[in-house]
Write a protein that holds these residues in place. Structure first.
Motif, short mmCIF file in Angstrom:
data_model
loop_
_atom_site.label_atom_id
_atom_site.label_comp_id
_atom_site.label_asym_id
_atom_site.label_seq_id
_atom_site.Cartn_x
_atom_site.Cartn_y
_atom_site.Cartn_z
N GLU A 48 -1.47 11.41 -0.45
CA GLU A 48 -0.91 12.89 -0.36
C GLU A 48 0.92 12.65 0.80
O GLU A 48 0.97 13.12 0.82
CB GLU A 48 -1.29 13.22 1.76
N LEU A 49 1.12 11.50 0.69
CA LEU A 49 2.56 11.23 0.96
C LEU A 49 3.43 11.64 0.18
O LEU A 49 4.59 11.82 -0.21
CB LEU A 49 2.52 9.78 1.42
N THR A 50 2.87 11.20 -1.64
CA THR A 50 3.72 11.35 -2.40
C THR A 50 3.90 13.53 -2.63
O THR A 50 4.54 13.46 -2.91
CB THR A 50 2.93 11.40 -3.63
N LYS A 51 3.39 13.79 -2.00
CA LYS A 51 3.68 15.31 -1.43
C LYS A 51 4.46 15.66 -0.48
O LYS A 51 4.81 17.19 -1.18
CB LYS A 51 2.20 15.87 -1.74
N ILE A 52 5.42 14.79 -0.24
CA ILE A 52 6.04 14.78 1.09
C ILE A 52 7.54 14.93 0.02
O ILE A 52 7.83 13.94 -0.09
CB ILE A 52 5.74 14.52 1.74
N LYS A 53 8.65 16.20 0.24
CA LYS A 53 9.83 15.84 0.12
C LYS A 53 10.35 15.16 1.37
O LYS A 53 10.50 15.77 2.29
CB LYS A 53 10.71 17.42 -0.51
N MET A 54 10.97 13.86 0.96
CA MET A 54 11.46 13.08 2.00
C MET A 54 12.47 13.54 2.45
O MET A 54 13.60 13.70 1.16
CB MET A 54 10.96 11.33 2.04
N ARG A 55 12.93 13.22 3.86
CA ARG A 55 14.69 13.94 3.63
C ARG A 55 15.13 12.14 4.01
O ARG A 55 14.55 11.27 4.29
CB ARG A 55 15.19 14.17 5.50
N LYS A 56 16.53 11.86 4.34
CA LYS A 56 17.04 10.53 3.74
C LYS A 56 16.95 10.02 4.81
O LYS A 56 17.73 8.98 4.86
CB LYS A 56 18.65 11.00 2.65
N ASN A 57 17.08 10.52 6.30
CA ASN A 57 17.66 9.82 7.06
C ASN A 57 16.23 9.68 8.07
O ASN A 57 16.74 10.09 9.32
CB ASN A 57 18.94 10.58 8.51
N VAL A 58 14.77 10.15 7.46
CA VAL A 58 14.08 10.08 8.81
C VAL A 58 12.78 9.46 7.81
O VAL A 58 12.43 9.51 6.37
CB VAL A 58 13.72 11.22 8.24
N SER A 59 12.15 8.32 8.34
CA SER A 59 11.58 7.46 8.48
C SER A 59 9.86 8.56 8.00
O SER A 59 9.72 9.00 7.92
CB SER A 59 10.60 6.84 9.48
N ILE A 66 1.05 -1.14 0.18
CA ILE A 66 0.02 -0.10 -0.04
C ILE A 66 1.07 1.45 0.15
O ILE A 66 0.36 2.20 -0.60
CB ILE A 66 -1.02 0.15 1.05
N ILE A 67 2.31 1.21 0.20
CA ILE A 67 3.20 2.25 0.64
C ILE A 67 4.31 2.04 -0.19
O ILE A 67 5.02 1.07 0.47
CB ILE A 67 3.16 3.08 1.37
N GLU A 68 4.97 3.00 -1.06
CA GLU A 68 6.69 2.53 -1.07
C GLU A 68 6.85 3.49 -1.36
O GLU A 68 7.21 4.74 -1.47
CB GLU A 68 6.73 1.07 -2.29
N ARG A 69 8.63 3.50 -0.69
CA ARG A 69 9.15 5.03 -1.10
C ARG A 69 10.48 4.46 -1.05
O ARG A 69 11.38 3.23 -0.62
CB ARG A 69 9.58 5.40 0.57
N ILE A 70 10.89 5.26 -1.78
CA ILE A 70 12.77 5.06 -2.88
C ILE A 70 13.32 6.38 -2.43
O ILE A 70 13.16 6.89 -3.67
CB ILE A 70 12.43 4.48 -3.83
N ILE A 71 14.61 5.93 -1.75
CA ILE A 71 15.34 7.17 -1.20
C ILE A 71 14.86 7.81 -0.92
O ILE A 71 14.05 8.12 0.19
CB ILE A 71 15.93 7.23 -2.30
N ASP A 72 14.49 9.51 -1.96
CA ASP A 72 13.51 10.54 -0.94
C ASP A 72 12.43 9.97 -1.81
O ASP A 72 11.61 11.86 -1.79
CB ASP A 72 14.46 11.73 -1.36
N THR A 73 11.49 9.67 -3.11
CA THR A 73 10.67 9.74 -2.63
C THR A 73 9.49 8.61 -2.59
O THR A 73 9.87 7.35 -2.96
CB THR A 73 11.16 9.59 -4.63
N VAL A 74 8.60 9.05 -1.92
CA VAL A 74 7.52 8.00 -2.36
C VAL A 74 6.66 7.41 -3.83
O VAL A 74 6.15 9.04 -4.26
CB VAL A 74 5.48 8.42 -1.35
N VAL A 75 6.63 6.73 -4.13
CA VAL A 75 6.73 6.05 -5.62
C VAL A 75 5.78 5.05 -5.57
O VAL A 75 4.92 5.00 -7.12
CB VAL A 75 8.45 5.13 -6.23
N PHE A 76 5.05 4.93 -5.12
CA PHE A 76 3.65 4.19 -4.43
C PHE A 76 2.79 4.58 -3.58
O PHE A 76 3.56 4.43 -2.41
CB PHE A 76 4.45 2.49 -4.88
N THR A 77 1.33 4.75 -3.79
CA THR A 77 0.14 4.35 -2.60
C THR A 77 -0.43 4.01 -2.92
O THR A 77 -1.20 4.31 -5.04
CB THR A 77 0.53 6.12 -2.06
#
Length: 379
Positions: free
Chosen positions: A145-156, A128-139
């Motif tokens: 809504e998660l796909t709009k967030i810029k992920m930080r490299k060391n933050v879940s 139901i959710i997959e994140r690769i590096i700093d991008t949520v690639v699938f939900t």
């Protein structure tokens, strides 16, 4: 409830481990009590075998999912791979929320997240959710809504989502917040809370304080009562102190916590965490569960998690201990042994051992003491 968890390339576990609370179909009824998932699990092993590293793993995952947003952008994640290994480390936790089962996976290095994923299973398991590096690639749609967030490299991603107050992931985030532990990156914490915090918490929370008092008085009948006194120092700051009441020869005296036995002090500091986990249906992670406690007390503490009246929300406890007497209370379905081959740890649950060595109708202690099933020092 936690069903299982594991890690690979984590501290002394190079090839990894799997810890399961799920009980097999051959588990005796007096152990399962009609449940398919155990409320208690014990991890035993020799000094330096790696048993604390198992507890570190579930503590790390919990902190990573819930608190990694607090990391500085260039800080390391709080775990070590197997010695000098440069390979990725893998983690997973399977847990249930109501009738739905979730599985969380993470692939990490010491400095960044390579992948996070969440799976859900009602009839069949679905990503139901997959994140690769700093991008949520699938939900799926509910987590878009998660796909709009810029992920930080060391933050879940769940810790990030909590900062943005995203509702769809709160139930997952809150599940990991229900894990309370006395271990950290460096191992056993001498105290999870400062004594001043515990005293004040008890003063303002009668239910938790009464829970603690009742158990302490049960194990030390000479204690007639415990009460919390509030005073102020010269600067007007509130001070809270517990006093232990003793009655003898028609007289009464009060003594401070400092004058109590090591076992009483240990229970006073720990039992608030017991009650907190029991109240929220969480997981209590205790390294060296039996510190300063008589072996006969341990089954009574475990019964708190096994009794549906004291544990209505199916809270769980996983712990390490050097106590051997507890083995026959736990049985082979609720006990893991940890061994080490040179520098590498490995573990197994006792019901994985052939039945001609361990049988449900025989005591475990002799086989353990004789070194037939492992988990003892090689002296």
């Amino acid at each position: 409830m936690i069903l299982n968890f594991g890690a690979r390339n984590f501290f002394s576990f190079k090839e990894g481990f799997d810890i399961s609370f799920e009980l097999g179909t051959k588990c005796p009824a007096e152990i399962s009590r009609g449940k398919g998932v155990s409320n208690i699990l014990c991890v035993k092993g020799a000094n330096g075998s790696g048993k604390t590293n198992i507890l570190k793993a579930i503590n790390f995952i919990s902190n990573f999912v819930t608190h990694s947003f607090d990391n500085k952008t260039d800080s390391y994640l709080q775990f070590d791979p197997y010695f000098t290994s440069s390979s990725d480390s893998d983690f997973y936790v399977t847990f249930s929320l109501g009738q739905v089962i979730y599985r969380y996976e993470a692939t990490l290095t010491e400095t960044e997240i390579k992948r996070e994923a969440l799976f859900r299973k009602s009839k069949r398991e679905t990503k139901i959710i997959e994140r690769i590096i700093d991008t949520v690639v699938f939900t799926t749609k509910e987590y878009a809504e998660l796909t709009k967030i810029k992920m930080r490299k060391n933050v879940s991603l769940f810790s990030m989502a909590a900062q943005y107050e995203i509702e769809s992931t709160k139930n997952i985030y809150n599940s990991f917040k229900k894990i309370i532990s006395n271990v950290s990156y460096t191992g056993l914490q001498a105290q999870t809370h400062e004594l001043e915090f515990i005293n004040e918490f008890f003063y303002h929370n009668d239910e938790v304080f009464n829970f603690t008092k009742d158990i302490i008085k049960k194990f030390d009948p000479s204690i007639n009562d415990i009460y919390m006194a509030k005073s102020t120092d010269e600067e007007g700051k509130a001070i809270y102190r517990p006093w232990f009441v003793f009655k003898f020869d028609d007289q009464e005296d009060i003594l401070s916590l400092n004058l109590q036995s090591s076992g009483t002090k240990s229970l006073y500091r720990q039992l608030g965490n017991y009650k907190a986990v029991l109240s929220i249906g969480g997981l209590l992670v205790l390294d060296e569960f039996d510190i300063n406690l008589h072996p006969h007390i341990l089954p009574h503490l475990l019964e708190i998690f096994l009794d549906e009246q004291t544990n209505p929300f199916n809270a769980q406890l996983i712990f390490t201990t050097h106590n051997t007497e507890i083995l026959d209370f736990l049985g082979k379905h609720r006990t893991y042994l940890v061994n080490k081959n040179n520098t590498e740890s490995y573990c197994y649950r006792l019901d994985e051992i052939p039945s001609d060595i361990l049988r449900n109708d025989r005591t475990i202690i002799p086989a353990y003491n004789q070194g037939k099933i492992g988990g003892v020092p090689n002296l």
